[in-house]
Design a protein around this motif. Structure first.
Motif, PDB file in Angstrom:
ATOM      1  N   GLY A   1       0.802  -1.215   0.000  1.00 24.06           N
ATOM      2  CA  GLY A   1       0.000   0.000   0.000  1.00 24.06           C
ATOM      3  C   GLY A   1       0.833   1.262   0.000  1.00 24.06           C
ATOM      4  O   GLY A   1       2.062   1.242   0.148  1.00 24.06           O
ATOM      5  N   PRO A   2       0.168   2.382  -0.082  1.00 21.73           N
ATOM      6  CA  PRO A   2       0.870   3.677  -0.145  1.00 21.73           C
ATOM      7  C   PRO A   2       1.030   4.347   1.207  1.00 21.73           C
ATOM      8  O   PRO A   2       1.317   5.549   1.274  1.00 21.73           O
ATOM      9  CB  PRO A   2      -0.059   4.498  -1.033  1.00 21.73           C
ATOM     10  N   GLY A   3       0.811   3.633   2.316  1.00 20.70           N
ATOM     11  CA  GLY A   3       0.864   4.243   3.635  1.00 20.70           C
ATOM     12  C   GLY A   3       2.256   4.729   4.003  1.00 20.70           C
ATOM     13  O   GLY A   3       3.263   4.349   3.407  1.00 20.70           O
ATOM     14  N   THR A   4       2.291   5.555   5.031  1.00 20.64           N
ATOM     15  CA  THR A   4       3.577   6.124   5.481  1.00 20.64           C
ATOM     16  C   THR A   4       4.505   5.054   6.030  1.00 20.64           C
ATOM     17  O   THR A   4       5.724   5.144   5.880  1.00 20.64           O
ATOM     18  CB  THR A   4       3.330   7.188   6.548  1.00 20.64           C
ATOM     19  N   LEU A   5       3.966   4.042   6.674  1.00 24.16           N
ATOM     20  CA  LEU A   5       4.811   2.973   7.198  1.00 24.16           C
ATOM     21  C   LEU A   5       5.300   2.056   6.087  1.00 24.16           C
ATOM     22  O   LEU A   5       6.390   1.491   6.188  1.00 24.16           O
ATOM     23  CB  LEU A   5       4.034   2.158   8.244  1.00 24.16           C
ATOM     24  N   ALA A   6       4.523   1.930   5.010  1.00 25.65           N
ATOM     25  CA  ALA A   6       4.971   1.112   3.882  1.00 25.65           C
ATOM     26  C   ALA A   6       6.060   1.806   3.088  1.00 25.65           C
ATOM     27  O   ALA A   6       6.946   1.154   2.507  1.00 25.65           O
ATOM     28  CB  ALA A   6       3.774   0.785   2.978  1.00 25.65           C
ATOM     29  N   ARG A   7       6.041   3.133   3.058  1.00 26.37           N
ATOM     30  CA  ARG A   7       7.052   3.882   2.298  1.00 26.37           C
ATOM     31  C   ARG A   7       8.431   3.803   2.952  1.00 26.37           C
ATOM     32  O   ARG A   7       9.414   4.247   2.359  1.00 26.37           O
ATOM     33  CB  ARG A   7       6.628   5.345   2.172  1.00 26.37           C
ATOM     34  N   ALA A   8       8.528   3.252   4.158  1.00 29.35           N
ATOM     35  CA  ALA A   8       9.846   3.076   4.784  1.00 29.35           C
ATOM     36  C   ALA A   8      10.698   2.075   4.021  1.00 29.35           C
ATOM     37  O   ALA A   8      11.923   2.080   4.150  1.00 29.35           O
ATOM     38  CB  ALA A   8       9.678   2.630   6.234  1.00 29.35           C
ATOM     39  N   GLY A   9      10.100   1.210   3.221  1.00 27.08           N
ATOM     40  CA  GLY A   9      10.848   0.235   2.436  1.00 27.08           C
ATOM     41  C   GLY A   9      10.914  -1.114   3.144  1.00 27.08           C
ATOM     42  O   GLY A   9      10.227  -1.368   4.137  1.00 27.08           O
ATOM     43  N   ARG A  10      11.737  -1.969   2.615  1.00 24.71           N
ATOM     44  CA  ARG A  10      11.866  -3.325   3.154  1.00 24.71           C
ATOM     45  C   ARG A  10      12.718  -3.297   4.424  1.00 24.71           C
ATOM     46  O   ARG A  10      13.851  -2.795   4.423  1.00 24.71           O
ATOM     47  CB  ARG A  10      12.472  -4.247   2.108  1.00 24.71           C
ATOM     48  N   VAL A  11      12.183  -3.868   5.472  1.00 22.00           N
ATOM     49  CA  VAL A  11      12.787  -3.782   6.797  1.00 22.00           C
ATOM     50  C   VAL A  11      13.168  -5.184   7.264  1.00 22.00           C
ATOM     51  O   VAL A  11      12.397  -6.136   7.084  1.00 22.00           O
ATOM     52  CB  VAL A  11      11.808  -3.137   7.807  1.00 22.00           C
ATOM     53  N   GLU A  12      14.344  -5.290   7.866  1.00 16.42           N
ATOM     54  CA  GLU A  12      14.736  -6.548   8.500  1.00 16.42           C
ATOM     55  C   GLU A  12      13.980  -6.670   9.822  1.00 16.42           C
ATOM     56  O   GLU A  12      14.084  -5.807  10.692  1.00 16.42           O
ATOM     57  CB  GLU A  12      16.242  -6.575   8.769  1.00 16.42           C
ATOM     58  N   MET A  13      13.209  -7.758   9.982  1.00 12.74           N
ATOM     59  CA  MET A  13      12.374  -7.914  11.170  1.00 12.74           C
ATOM     60  C   MET A  13      12.284  -9.384  11.544  1.00 12.74           C
ATOM     61  O   MET A  13      12.132 -10.249  10.670  1.00 12.74           O
ATOM     62  CB  MET A  13      10.966  -7.341  10.934  1.00 12.74           C
TER      63      MET A  13
END
Length: 394
Positions: A132-144
């Motif tokens: 989605g286009p949300g602000t948390l999605a725009r952070a990119g791929r995250v190691e989790m």
């Protein structure tokens, strides 16, 4: 060397490298000290909440709550506290605050928060996929580290990041506020904060222009060797060891000590006999036995010394008093009263003080009878009288 090793293991502080808690005081790879310092360097007002979480709504006004983000990174609590903690979090969100929490325990504190274990394909650590286009999605791929997946469905729950098909970053509105959930606190840990995507996800989750409060009261202490020993009867084990040591010392010193003959007291003293009998009566609370013995002594004086017949004695106290009046003269009504009291004491429990008074009265009656009789040349009678007097005093 063994004692030194045990002492060092017991008192040495735990290594910060092994501390798994994401606290703001942990400088290890899993801590959140770097996040706290980084937000302060960016001009964000940061603080630590070490009081019970239920008090946060009372200490912050509505205006302060509306511009505050509460971070509950991997909270730890008992099942009995869950209802109160969830109520405090819900109240904070309803007033306009934002809550960032992680893990299955953090999801249970959110309104309608439901999670399940991670799927087989996405378990362990993964690189998330933005959705989605949300602000948390725009952070990119995250190691989790994918420890759990969000399972609550509905249009209000916005999934921002996924590990395979598992929802690992979710946000949704609650009242005037917003709840943000991560599967694990990996992006805010000291070791992961250097990654650009992790930093972006953290800042987007915190929100711009908001104060940050770290909920440190929900982080349990790291278990040490002493914590693992809790519950063991160490106090009693130590006490037994001390007693055993004392027993060994005493037994050794007793065997090696000087040999002395024991001190023995002579048991021929009449005072000792009287004292022993008095102690025996007192310990057994035998008031009736004492009065009965005094009665028998008095009746024996009447029969042997005053010459009162056995039949008269069996008739009762009044007959005895009348016989004494006829033989010795005078008023012997008190003797009748004392014998009647002694007869009642054989069937009824009386106080020790009353028994002592009755025994003394019977002894005085015996002395009066002897004094009324003609003097006899007998030292034995005087000795018996002295012994009787000593026993009565005891």
């Amino acid at each position: 060397m063994v004692v030194m090793i045990v002492v060092v293991c017991a008192v040495a502080p735990s290594s910060q490298e092994n501390d798994p808690r994401p606290t703001i005081t942990n400088v290890g790879p899993h801590g959140a000290k770097a996040v706290f310092l980084m937000l302060e360097a960016l001009g964000v007002k940061t603080s630590e909440w070490s009081h019970p979480l239920s008090e946060i709504n009372g200490d912050l006004s509505d205006a302060e709550v509306a511009r505050t983000t509460l971070i509950l990174a991997e909270p730890q609590y008992d099942a009995t506290q869950e209802k109160d903690l969830a109520g405090a979090v819900n109240r904070f969100l309803e007033r306009g605050g934002r809550v960032l929490t992680t893990g299955a325990a953090g999801a249970r504190l959110l309104p309608e928060g439901e999670v399940s274990p991670a799927g087989m394909l996405a378990s362990g650590s993964c690189r998330t996929t933005p959705e989605g286009p949300g602000t948390l999605a725009r952070a990119g791929r995250v190691e989790m580290a994918n420890a759990a997946q969000w399972t609550k469905e509905g249009p209000r729950y916005v999934v921002e990041q996924r590990c395979d098909k598992d929802a690992v970053v979710v946000r949704y509105d609650v009242g005037k506020g917003e709840a943000v959930w991560w599967s694990s606190p990996t992006p805010m840990e000291n070791a992961a904060l250097k990654n650009d995507a992790s930093l972006k996800l953290l800042l987007a989750s915190v929100g711009a222009g908001r104060d940050v409060v770290f909920g440190e009261s929900l982080h349990g202490a790291v278990k040490t060797l002493w914590d693992e020993a809790k519950g063991l009867p160490l106090k009693w084990l130590l006490l037994q060891a001390v007693l055993l040591f004392a027993l060994l010392v005493v037994s050794f010193s007793r065997r090696r000590g000087p040999v002395r003959s024991p001190v023995r007291l002579p048991r021929s003293s009449p005072v000792e006999f009287a004292t022993s009998m008095g102690d025996l009566y007192e310990k057994a609370a035998a008031s009736s036995a004492a009065t009965e013995a005094a009665t028998r002594r008095f009746l024996r004086v009447l029969k042997r010394e005053a010459g009162v017949a056995q039949g008269t004695i069996e008739e009762g106290p009044e007959a005895i008093a009348e016989a004494l009046r006829v033989r010795l003269g005078g008023d012997w009504s008190l003797v009748s009263e004392h014998l009647q009291e002694a007869k009642r004491a054989q069937h009824e429990a009386i106080a020790m003080r009353s028994a002592l008074a009755l025994v003394r009265a019977l002894s005085e009656d015996a002395k009066r009878v002897r004094a009324s009789l003609a003097p006899k040349d007998s030292g034995r009678a005087e000795l018996q009288e002295v012994l009787f007097e000593m026993k009565e005093n005891v």
